[in-house]
Write a protein that holds these residues in place. Structure first.
Motif, PDB file in Angstrom:
ATOM      1  N   ALA A   1      -1.004  -2.223  -2.064  1.00  0.00           N
ATOM      2  CA  ALA A   1      -1.597  -2.835  -0.867  1.00  0.00           C
ATOM      3  C   ALA A   1      -1.068  -2.228   0.422  1.00  0.00           C
ATOM      4  O   ALA A   1      -1.815  -2.045   1.383  1.00  0.00           O
ATOM      5  N   ARG A   2       0.237  -1.916   0.461  1.00  0.00           N
ATOM      6  CA  ARG A   2       0.831  -1.391   1.692  1.00  0.00           C
ATOM      7  C   ARG A   2       0.920   0.132   1.702  1.00  0.00           C
ATOM      8  O   ARG A   2       1.471   0.713   2.632  1.00  0.00           O
ATOM      9  N   GLU A   3       0.400   0.790   0.675  1.00  0.00           N
ATOM     10  CA  GLU A   3       0.485   2.247   0.616  1.00  0.00           C
ATOM     11  C   GLU A   3      -0.222   2.878   1.806  1.00  0.00           C
ATOM     12  O   GLU A   3      -1.359   2.513   2.126  1.00  0.00           O
TER      13      GLU A   3
ATOM     14  N   TRP B   1      -3.176   0.522   2.795  1.00  0.00           N
ATOM     15  CA  TRP B   1      -4.435   0.584   2.046  1.00  0.00           C
ATOM     16  C   TRP B   1      -5.208  -0.729   2.129  1.00  0.00           C
ATOM     17  O   TRP B   1      -6.425  -0.737   2.327  1.00  0.00           O
ATOM     18  N   ALA B   2      -4.545  -1.863   1.990  1.00  0.00           N
ATOM     19  CA  ALA B   2      -5.236  -3.148   2.041  1.00  0.00           C
ATOM     20  C   ALA B   2      -5.877  -3.372   3.406  1.00  0.00           C
ATOM     21  O   ALA B   2      -6.953  -3.999   3.502  1.00  0.00           O
ATOM     22  N   GLN B   3      -5.243  -2.885   4.463  1.00  0.00           N
ATOM     23  CA  GLN B   3      -5.813  -3.031   5.800  1.00  0.00           C
ATOM     24  C   GLN B   3      -7.104  -2.233   5.923  1.00  0.00           C
ATOM     25  O   GLN B   3      -8.100  -2.717   6.458  1.00  0.00           O
ATOM     26  N   PHE B   4      -7.083  -0.996   5.426  1.00  0.00           N
ATOM     27  CA  PHE B   4      -8.304  -0.186   5.463  1.00  0.00           C
ATOM     28  C   PHE B   4      -9.399  -0.829   4.623  1.00  0.00           C
ATOM     29  O   PHE B   4     -10.550  -0.925   5.054  1.00  0.00           O
TER      30      PHE B   4
ATOM     31  N   ASP C   1       8.417  -2.013   4.980  1.00  0.00           N
ATOM     32  CA  ASP C   1       7.258  -2.164   5.860  1.00  0.00           C
ATOM     33  C   ASP C   1       7.599  -1.650   7.256  1.00  0.00           C
ATOM     34  O   ASP C   1       8.485  -2.187   7.928  1.00  0.00           O
ATOM     35  N   VAL C   2       6.910  -0.598   7.699  1.00  0.00           N
ATOM     36  CA  VAL C   2       7.105  -0.075   9.054  1.00  0.00           C
ATOM     37  C   VAL C   2       5.944  -0.457   9.970  1.00  0.00           C
ATOM     38  O   VAL C   2       5.983  -0.204  11.173  1.00  0.00           O
TER      39      VAL C   2
END
Length: 328
Positions: free
Chosen positions: A77-79, A188-191, A288-289
């Motif tokens: 998800a955060r990739e 990735w989850a944001q996109f 998480d950055v």
């Protein structure tokens, strides 16, 4: 820094320093017979060192395959992905798990030739238009570095290009600038949430450890890889992230604390949800950055880069450090 990276660093540093000591275009002629070394903006050839791999040792990609967002099940998800959203085209995501091993993807979006690039040593992810005048260029990885930043080359003229600048520094195209497109890195989850009908670059057909981070703990290191310059000013760590917009740089820590900054004619926003690609063994598990967007006052996306502080200091020595409101 883990032992594996320390050993790789020592070996590559030895290679790089040896190359710098013998930096001379005459030594590079066999590998670069089509490069015009009489044209350059470099003050000294000693600025160029070997990163270890030879020309095309890191294989750039062209015309990649894509999957529908709903069909992608490998990414965390955060990739981090580079989001390319060009009017008239289906939004595309280019996962850093692939760019980590290939660094350049030559593609075409809505008929526009683009090069999606990522330099792990600088955390610099930039998308360029590959069209220059009536030419369309195709980019490869030279295997050489300057201030630890990737030097790209174009296959058409064999000119060398500085990735952080998007500028030709050696060869026929010397002094030419590529147009930088307003793309950005996010989780990735944001996109996927914003673009459920979007597409994502499929896994390349190369034998690589996709998803692994070969630079574990790199962005927590005290010094950059293959870099001999001074530390950046204002007490910033060399490997601290900054948001570069033109010749301005905002520390990511400042933006993360404020979440929204309106300065220098742009609006910068930050939200959590993107893993560091240069932290944990697996990219998806990095700390998480957060993700950054930069827009103009009208809400239009602005070209920017989230790079390391040492990179900004090296390539923009007279740049403005926006360490606090009204900073110079």
């Amino acid at each position: 820094m883990p032992a594996t990276l320390r050993h790789a660093t020592a070996a590559a540093l030895a290679v790089g320093l040896a190359a710098a000591a013998a930096a001379d275009p005459a030594q590079w002629g066999a590998e670069w017979p089509g490069t015009d070394f009489s044209k350059t903006t470099l003050e000294s050839w000693d600025e160029v060192i070997s990163g270890g791999p030879p020309k095309d040792g890191i294989p750039a990609l062209s015309a990649p395959a894509f999957l529908a967002v709903e069909a992608e099940d490998r990414l965390g998800a955060r990739e981090p992905v580079i989001a390319v959203e060009i009017e008239g085209a289906t939004p595309r995501a280019y996962p850093i798990r692939y760019l980590m091993w290939h660094e350049i993807v030559n593609d075409s979006v809505a008929g526009r030739p683009v090069a999606v690039t990522y330099c792990p040593l600088c955390n610099s992810g930039i998308t360029f238009d590959r069209g220059v005048g009536d030419r369309v260029l195709t980019f490869g990885v030279s295997g050489k570095l300057r201030h630890s930043d990737m030097i790209m080359y174009d296959r058409e003229t064999q000119s060398w290009w500085q990735q952080a600048l998007g500028e030709a520094i050696v060869g026929e195209m010397t002094g030419t600038d590529l147009e930088t497109l307003p793309t950005w890195m996010e989780g990735w989850a944001q996109f996927a949430a914003r673009n459920p009908d979007g597409i994502v670059m499929d896994e390349p057909e190369w034998n690589r450890s996709y998803g692994a981070n070969p630079y574990r703990d790199y962005d927590s290191a005290d010094r950059p890889f293959l870099y001999s310059g001074e530390d950046p000013p204002h007490g910033l760590r060399p490997l601290e992230r900054v948001v570069r917009v033109g010749e301005h740089a905002w520390p990511l820590a400042r933006l993360a604390e404020q979440e929204v900054i309106r300065e220098a004619g742009v609006v910068l926003t930050w939200r959590p949800g993107q893993a560091s690609a240069l932290d944990a063994d697996r990219i998806a598990e990095g700390r998480d950055v957060g993700s950054v967007r930069v827009r103009d006052p009208g809400g239009r996306d602005v070209a920017h880069d989230v790079m390391f502080a040492f990179t900004f200091d090296a390539f923009w020595p007279d740049g403005r450090w926006m360490v606090e409101a009204g900073a110079r």
